[in-house]
Write an enzyme that holds these catalytic residues in place. Structure first.
Site, short mmCIF file in Angstrom:
data_model
loop_
_atom_site.label_atom_id
_atom_site.label_comp_id
_atom_site.label_asym_id
_atom_site.label_seq_id
_atom_site.Cartn_x
_atom_site.Cartn_y
_atom_site.Cartn_z
N SER A 1 43.21 89.99 21.92
CA SER A 1 43.07 89.76 23.01
C SER A 1 42.22 91.06 23.65
O SER A 1 41.27 91.43 23.18
CB SER A 1 44.25 89.28 23.77
OG SER A 1 43.82 88.76 25.06
N ASP B 1 41.60 77.48 22.77
CA ASP B 1 41.71 79.04 23.42
C ASP B 1 40.96 78.81 24.69
O ASP B 1 39.67 78.91 24.83
CB ASP B 1 41.48 80.06 22.38
CG ASP B 1 41.71 81.63 23.12
OD1 ASP B 1 41.85 81.39 24.43
OD2 ASP B 1 41.84 82.36 22.31
N HIS C 1 45.18 80.64 22.59
CA HIS C 1 45.07 82.07 22.68
C HIS C 1 46.34 82.80 22.04
O HIS C 1 46.19 84.13 21.68
CB HIS C 1 44.91 82.76 24.18
CG HIS C 1 44.44 83.82 24.31
ND1 HIS C 1 43.03 84.18 23.77
CD2 HIS C 1 44.90 85.18 24.65
CE1 HIS C 1 42.56 85.52 24.21
NE2 HIS C 1 43.91 86.21 24.73
C1 MLT Z 1 40.37 90.49 28.75
O1 MLT Z 1 40.52 90.49 29.75
O2 MLT Z 1 40.19 91.61 27.93
C2 MLT Z 1 40.60 89.09 28.19
O3 MLT Z 1 40.50 88.14 29.17
C3 MLT Z 1 41.75 88.81 27.45
C4 MLT Z 1 43.09 89.22 28.22
O4 MLT Z 1 43.61 90.23 28.08
O5 MLT Z 1 43.63 88.18 28.94
#
Ligand code: MLT
Length: 204
Positions: free
Chosen positions: A102, A152, A183
């Site tokens: 992520s 996701d 996700h």
């Molecule tokens: C981010 O902000 O890097 C992406 O949206 C993934 C997350 O951290 O939720």
């Protein structure tokens, strides 16, 4: 930077560099490293930005909208940290594989986008496109695993395909693995990343 380091059981296998998701710590992905390559040295970094006391690797303006200036700055800081950590722990800087989830996958992708030689390979779990309108460095067959979810909502399938195309156009050897989930990181996705690692980096 706050980090965890574990010595490897063999000098020959690549070092795994771990990057957690938003709200995580340097301990989150240690079980993943154990599944992907138990012999590897592990360098696991904690994101130095706080969002409502949750560690991240760079600021965002809203969900999915990145603060580009901060992203570029933090990418440079991490590059310097990796160079310093390699010297401190006696690691081969050219033999590091990124494993990110992520937000951590996004900063790892940003390192690949900005630096000519950032990693020897990367396993990116649920990454987004870190920046658009950038000329990527020549990636010369860099093995990249992307794990993605058909459902996701944070990183929708069209963004996964966009990232895959950008990396492939720059010369990366991209393996895309789809899960039928959202996700979250699933066991089968980690198994696929381990198989990808074995195919590209395990000797003998
Ligand atoms: C981010 O902000 O890097 C992406 O949206 C993934 C997350 O951290 O939720």
């Amino acid at each position: 930077m706050v980090h965890f380091y574990k010595e490897g059981r063999s000098q020959d296998v690549p070092t795994l560099v771990l990057f957690h998701g938003t709200g995580g710590t340097e301990h989150d992905l240690l079980p993943l490293a154990e599944l992907i390559s138990p012999e590897s040295a592990v360098l696991s970094v904690r994101g130095s930005v706080l969002e409502n006391s949750m560690p991240r690797f760079f600021r965002r303006l809203a969900e999915g909208i990145f603060d580009e200036e901060d992203l570029v700055r933090r990418t440079g800081e991490l590059r310097d940290f990796l160079d310093e950590a390699a010297a401190k722990y006696g690691l081969d800087r050219s033999n590091m594989i990124a494993v990110g989830y992520s937000n951590g996958a996004n900063i790892a992708a940003s390192l690949i986008f900005h630096e000519a030689v950032s990693f020897r390979g990367a396993a990116l779990h649920h990454p987004m496109v870190p920046r658009r309108g950038l000329k990527l460095p020549e990636l010369n067959g860099l093995p990249v695993f992307i794990g993605a979810g058909m459902n996701d909502r944070i990183c929708p399938p069209h963004e996964t395909e966009e990232l895959k195309s950008l990396l492939a156009e720059a010369g990366a050897d991209v393996g895309l693995h789809w899960e039928n989930y959202g996700h979250q990181l699933t066991g089968t996705e980690v198994e696929a990343a381990a198989a990808w690692f074995a195919k590209h980096f395990r000797q003998g």
